[in-house]
Design an enzyme around this catalytic site. Structure first.
Site, short mmCIF file in Angstrom:
data_model
loop_
_atom_site.label_atom_id
_atom_site.label_comp_id
_atom_site.label_asym_id
_atom_site.label_seq_id
_atom_site.Cartn_x
_atom_site.Cartn_y
_atom_site.Cartn_z
CG ASP A 132 -2.07 0.97 1.09
OD1 ASP A 132 -2.39 1.35 -0.04
OD2 ASP A 132 -2.64 1.33 2.13
CG HIS A 139 -4.20 10.67 2.41
ND1 HIS A 139 -5.26 10.63 3.30
CD2 HIS A 139 -3.37 9.66 2.77
CE1 HIS A 139 -5.07 9.63 4.16
NE2 HIS A 139 -3.93 9.03 3.86
CD GLU A 205 -6.33 4.70 4.51
OE1 GLU A 205 -5.71 3.78 3.94
OE2 GLU A 205 -5.77 5.53 5.24
CD GLU A 207 -5.54 2.80 -0.24
OE1 GLU A 207 -4.79 2.08 -0.94
OE2 GLU A 207 -5.39 2.98 0.98
CG ASP A 239 -5.77 -0.03 3.33
OD1 ASP A 239 -5.82 -1.23 3.63
OD2 ASP A 239 -4.83 0.72 3.67
NE ARG A 243 -7.90 6.82 9.35
CZ ARG A 243 -7.18 6.59 8.25
NH1 ARG A 243 -5.92 6.17 8.35
NH2 ARG A 243 -7.72 6.76 7.07
CD GLN A 246 -3.08 5.06 10.62
OE1 GLN A 246 -4.30 5.03 10.47
NE2 GLN A 246 -2.27 5.56 9.70
CE LYS A 259 -3.49 2.51 7.42
NZ LYS A 259 -4.24 3.37 6.51
CB THR A 263 -7.46 -4.66 2.20
OG1 THR A 263 -6.55 -4.29 3.24
CG2 THR A 263 -7.34 -3.68 1.04
CD GLU A 370 -7.32 13.17 3.82
OE1 GLU A 370 -7.39 12.00 3.40
OE2 GLU A 370 -6.93 14.11 3.13
CA CA Z 1 -4.08 2.83 2.81
#
Ligand code: CA
Length: 426
Positions: A132, A139, A205, A207, A239, A243, A246, A259, A263, A370
């Site tokens: 990834d 971002h 996420e 992607e 993904d 948070r 993380q 993570k 996915t 975000e």
């Molecule tokens: Ca990612």
């Protein structure tokens, strides 16, 4: 991007799957039978194993190999670009309105064309490795600002190399698979010691990912001018990210349990060739990257992306983000060249993903972190509720397409619903 190509199968102009696209997938008829490979055309799946048995690929590299009777695209991906092009040209020819071979063969049509709602779509590849990246400057700048302040938003390396990390392939799941809220360790700012429990800051996420074709030998790199030959096709990627886990675990080696629990990818793999009419220049790169990362010509693609949210009490999907693949700072070719420059071997079926694709505006941000600015600006939902993070029962749906004149080359969607965490064993 005007096109006169037409199939004998009627395709709505809004459909993601006209004759210009022909994405590959692995499917199983709901009526029974083994998994096999097909392409999507309009609201049908065309069974390539059935076409192969009928001798329609005799002049291509797949002839006699039972490549389309397999439960993954890996063997086909390993054959490389010349073989993919020949097969694609042949499928496109067979579907043309003015080509009678399939159009007028009622027996073969009955055997090979399945209404898309009558099949189960499976994971398209056996994914050996998943990497990834972190290729959106918007971002990376936003997350850096939230975690380290505006002055240190981008790490000094960021504009010199495509930052990435090795993810977890075992938990890559196909669209429609439920996702369990993870348990883990986190340390809220006001806590003296870390806590253990269900993540309270579950995120998606937005992607795109690409599946690798032939790959390269261990110890050999892929030069940037050959990097796109490694791209079999693209899929949508969600993904999923926790948070709070993380934020506590990510230093010094990056994300781990935040993570690796899931996915999600879309089942249809859009060939790079189908995206060619939508190739555009990416953002200007300043400073100029080192020579091994310098790509001649345009390396980005104009792919519109949307994220929708439904859930308990949110009956109609609400679009919470609209972004575009072209916003990425680093191109796919640059990411492949960088990944392999030290001699790391890529293999057929490997998944490389872009990282969260955020755009320049507030409505084009690719994750809740975000969109809500780490919880300080809640999302207002149409039903009067607010969202900061994903809640149990929420379903995230990502879609994407290229808009031609009178047709779309699309990806379908990748969806996943959040299940409550397992009982806390601690
Ligand atoms: Ca990612």
């Amino acid at each position: 991007m005007v096109s006169t190509e037409r199939s004998f199968i009627e395709v709505d102009p809004q459909s993601h799957f006209p004759i210009h696209n022909l994405p590959y997938g692995v499917f199983r008829p709901l009526s029974g039978g083994d998994p096999r490979i097909g392409v999507a055309i309009g609201s049908y799946v065309l069974d390539l194993a059935a076409l192969d048995k009928a001798g329609h690929f005799h002049a291509t590299a797949v002839a006699g190999k039972d490549i389309f009777s397999q439960p993954s695209l890996n063997a086909f991906m390993a054959l490389g670009r010349t073989a993919w092009r020949k097969v694609r040209a042949q499928v496109q020819q067979l579907l043309r309105a003015d080509e009678p071979a399939l159009r007028d063969d009622a027996v073969l049509r009955a055997a090979a064309l399945h209404p898309i709602h009558d099949v189960e779509l499976l994971l398209p590849a056996q994914i050996g490795d998943y990497t990834d990246f972190y290729a959106s400057k918007y971002h990376a700048s936003n997350v850096g600002t939230m975690f380290r302040g505006k002055e240190n938003a981008l790490m000094p390396n960021w504009t010199h190399l495509p930052v990435g990390y090795h993810g977890r392939a075992s938990s890559v799941v196909v669209s429609g698979t439920d996702v369990r809220r993870p348990l883990g360790q986190m340390k809220p700012a006001d806590a003296q010691a870390p806590l253990f429990g269900p993540s309270r800051q579950l995120d998606f996420e937005l992607e795109l990912g690409w599946l690798i074709g032939p790959g390269n030998e261990l110890g050999q790199s892929v030069p940037i001018e050959q990097a796109e030959e490694q791209i079999f096709g693209l899929v949508l990627v969600n993904d999923w990210s926790a948070r709070d886990i993380q934020a506590w675990e990510y230093q010094p080696l990056g994300p781990f349990l935040a993570k690796n629990f899931a996915t999600s990818i879309s089942p249809w793999v859009v060939p790079l060739e189908a995206l060619e009419p939508f190739r555009v220049a990416g953002p200007e790169q300043e400073p100029a990257p080192l020579p091994y990362l310098q790509q001649a010509g345009a390396g980005a693609f104009d792919i519109q992306l949307q994220v929708g949210l439904t859930g308990e009490g949110i009956e109609t999907s609400q679009t919470i983000s609209a972004s575009n693949f072209k916003y990425l700072y680093w191109s796919m070719a640059q990411q492949i060249a960088h990944h392999t420059v030290g001699g790391c071997n890529l293999r057929p079926g490997d998944l490389l993903a872009s990282g969260t694709i955020s755009g320049p505006t507030k409505d084009s941000l690719g994750c809740m972190l975000e969109l809500t600015w780490r919880g300080t600006e809640p999302l207002q939902l149409h039903n009067g509720e607010q969202r900061i993070w994903l809640e149990d029962g929420d379903e995230v749906s990502i879609t994407g397409w290229c808009q031609g004149e009178g047709y779309r080359v699309g990806f379908g969607e990748v969806t996943g619903r959040v299940l409550p965490a397992h009982d806390n064993p601690a």
